[in-house]
Motif scaffolding. Sequence first.
Motif, PDB file in Angstrom:
ATOM      1  N   ASP A  78      12.184  26.004  17.623  1.00 49.72           N
ATOM      2  CA  ASP A  78      12.238  27.835  17.830  1.00 49.72           C
ATOM      3  C   ASP A  78      11.310  27.733  16.675  1.00 49.72           C
ATOM      4  O   ASP A  78      10.432  28.458  16.367  1.00 49.72           O
ATOM      5  CB  ASP A  78      13.842  28.609  17.484  1.00 49.72           C
ATOM      6  CG  ASP A  78      12.628  30.036  17.852  1.00 49.72           C
ATOM      7  OD1 ASP A  78      11.726  30.548  18.520  1.00 49.72           O
ATOM      8  OD2 ASP A  78      13.614  31.177  16.989  1.00 49.72           O
ATOM      9  N   CYS A  79      12.377  26.989  15.173  1.00 48.21           N
ATOM     10  CA  CYS A  79      11.402  27.182  14.045  1.00 48.21           C
ATOM     11  C   CYS A  79       9.580  27.239  14.147  1.00 48.21           C
ATOM     12  O   CYS A  79       9.237  26.799  13.580  1.00 48.21           O
ATOM     13  CB  CYS A  79      12.561  26.558  12.701  1.00 48.21           C
ATOM     14  SG  CYS A  79      11.363  26.347  11.568  1.00 48.21           S
ATOM     15  N   CYS A 139       9.617  29.365   5.876  1.00 53.37           N
ATOM     16  CA  CYS A 139      10.695  30.291   5.740  1.00 53.37           C
ATOM     17  C   CYS A 139      10.785  30.678   7.370  1.00 53.37           C
ATOM     18  O   CYS A 139       9.939  32.456   6.908  1.00 53.37           O
ATOM     19  CB  CYS A 139      11.557  30.355   4.340  1.00 53.37           C
ATOM     20  SG  CYS A 139      12.070  29.677   3.402  1.00 53.37           S
ATOM     21  N   CYS A 140      11.577  31.125   8.062  1.00 52.18           N
ATOM     22  CA  CYS A 140      11.342  32.155   9.102  1.00 52.18           C
ATOM     23  C   CYS A 140      12.778  32.043   9.297  1.00 52.18           C
ATOM     24  O   CYS A 140      13.697  31.126   9.635  1.00 52.18           O
ATOM     25  CB  CYS A 140      10.840  31.731  10.188  1.00 52.18           C
ATOM     26  SG  CYS A 140      11.168  29.900  10.772  1.00 52.18           S
ATOM     27  N   LYS A 141      13.109  32.922  10.138  1.00 51.74           N
ATOM     28  CA  LYS A 141      14.939  33.562  11.039  1.00 51.74           C
ATOM     29  C   LYS A 141      13.814  32.983  12.253  1.00 51.74           C
ATOM     30  O   LYS A 141      13.021  32.907  12.778  1.00 51.74           O
ATOM     31  CB  LYS A 141      14.472  35.104  11.605  1.00 51.74           C
ATOM     32  CG  LYS A 141      15.220  35.834   9.730  1.00 51.74           C
ATOM     33  CD  LYS A 141      15.527  36.936  10.465  1.00 51.74           C
ATOM     34  CE  LYS A 141      16.624  37.590   9.345  1.00 51.74           C
ATOM     35  NZ  LYS A 141      16.326  39.072   9.140  1.00 51.74           N
ATOM     36  N   VAL A 154      -6.341  29.413  11.814  1.00 52.03           N
ATOM     37  CA  VAL A 154      -6.816  28.035  11.312  1.00 52.03           C
ATOM     38  C   VAL A 154      -7.738  27.792  12.756  1.00 52.03           C
ATOM     39  O   VAL A 154      -7.109  28.067  13.644  1.00 52.03           O
ATOM     40  CB  VAL A 154      -5.820  26.630  11.864  1.00 52.03           C
ATOM     41  CG1 VAL A 154      -5.249  26.633  10.123  1.00 52.03           C
ATOM     42  CG2 VAL A 154      -5.085  26.434  12.652  1.00 52.03           C
ATOM     43  N   ASP A 155      -8.718  26.913  12.763  1.00 46.43           N
ATOM     44  CA  ASP A 155      -9.347  26.531  13.992  1.00 46.43           C
ATOM     45  C   ASP A 155      -8.999  26.276  14.669  1.00 46.43           C
ATOM     46  O   ASP A 155      -7.719  25.158  15.121  1.00 46.43           O
ATOM     47  CB  ASP A 155     -10.730  25.757  13.024  1.00 46.43           C
ATOM     48  CG  ASP A 155     -11.727  25.473  14.040  1.00 46.43           C
ATOM     49  OD1 ASP A 155     -12.036  25.078  15.461  1.00 46.43           O
ATOM     50  OD2 ASP A 155     -13.155  25.705  13.883  1.00 46.43           O
ATOM     51  N   VAL A 184       3.816  26.616  14.555  1.00 44.50           N
ATOM     52  CA  VAL A 184       2.727  26.564  15.271  1.00 44.50           C
ATOM     53  C   VAL A 184       2.519  27.946  15.113  1.00 44.50           C
ATOM     54  O   VAL A 184       0.798  27.855  15.338  1.00 44.50           O
ATOM     55  CB  VAL A 184       3.005  25.650  16.180  1.00 44.50           C
ATOM     56  CG1 VAL A 184       1.926  25.243  17.012  1.00 44.50           C
ATOM     57  CG2 VAL A 184       3.348  24.352  15.531  1.00 44.50           C
ATOM     58  N   ASP A 185       2.799  29.070  15.883  1.00 50.48           N
ATOM     59  CA  ASP A 185       2.195  30.012  16.030  1.00 50.48           C
ATOM     60  C   ASP A 185       1.380  30.770  14.812  1.00 50.48           C
ATOM     61  O   ASP A 185       0.209  32.029  15.556  1.00 50.48           O
ATOM     62  CB  ASP A 185       3.573  31.032  17.080  1.00 50.48           C
ATOM     63  CG  ASP A 185       3.390  30.957  18.346  1.00 50.48           C
ATOM     64  OD1 ASP A 185       2.926  29.998  19.156  1.00 50.48           O
ATOM     65  OD2 ASP A 185       4.311  31.559  18.915  1.00 50.48           O
ATOM     66  N   HIS A 186       2.195  31.251  13.898  1.00 49.77           N
ATOM     67  CA  HIS A 186       1.432  31.285  13.009  1.00 49.77           C
ATOM     68  C   HIS A 186       0.643  30.561  12.065  1.00 49.77           C
ATOM     69  O   HIS A 186      -0.960  31.711  12.278  1.00 49.77           O
ATOM     70  CB  HIS A 186       2.186  31.772  11.448  1.00 49.77           C
ATOM     71  CG  HIS A 186       1.809  31.738  10.203  1.00 49.77           C
ATOM     72  ND1 HIS A 186       1.689  33.105  10.115  1.00 49.77           N
ATOM     73  CD2 HIS A 186       1.562  31.103   9.348  1.00 49.77           C
ATOM     74  CE1 HIS A 186       1.627  33.841   9.089  1.00 49.77           C
ATOM     75  NE2 HIS A 186       1.029  32.117   8.636  1.00 49.77           N
TER      76      HIS A 186
END
Length: 178
Positions: A142-143, A134-136, A155-156, A148-150
Amino acid sequence: MNLYLRYFDREVLVTNVDDAIAFLADIEEIGMNPVLERDIRDYVASDVVFPKRYKVRPRIYFIIIKTEASTMQDFKDKKAVHTSVGGVKPATPTVLRLNEERYGWYEGSIDFKRVLMVPGTGKFQYRDTHFEACCKAESGQDCYNRIVDHLSERVDPRSQFPSAKGKNFKFRFLGDCK
């Protein structure tokens, strides 16, 4: 409801299933038989509005599309696109909602290929991995970008992420945030 049928460069727009079957019976390669005829009649009688393709031989198909178009030109100009089925408005496709700007909380889930080391051999392999968060965000896109950035930091780098427009990413708007 009319039917558009196409086999290579042969195409027709018919008003009933009997004309469609007659068109297909005239094409020798298709090999019209009672089983195929029954399946076509079942498809036409059903509520399914998606096109249906039938295999003639490997990598060779003919297609049937249900349409509201009254002429071939209307069909080609896409003037008879389905707007509703049974009086119910269809859901907006996810791809169209992806860039719709609406700031708030989103729940996003992604299925991606994660690179992991196999402990016994020391070799690496891809594993299907599911991740939810869950994100703003300002939009579904944008979600996706935030998720994906997180994950990219954790991860590898050889891990593979799907497209935001594909079936492996889903999002849901939870509500406005303050």
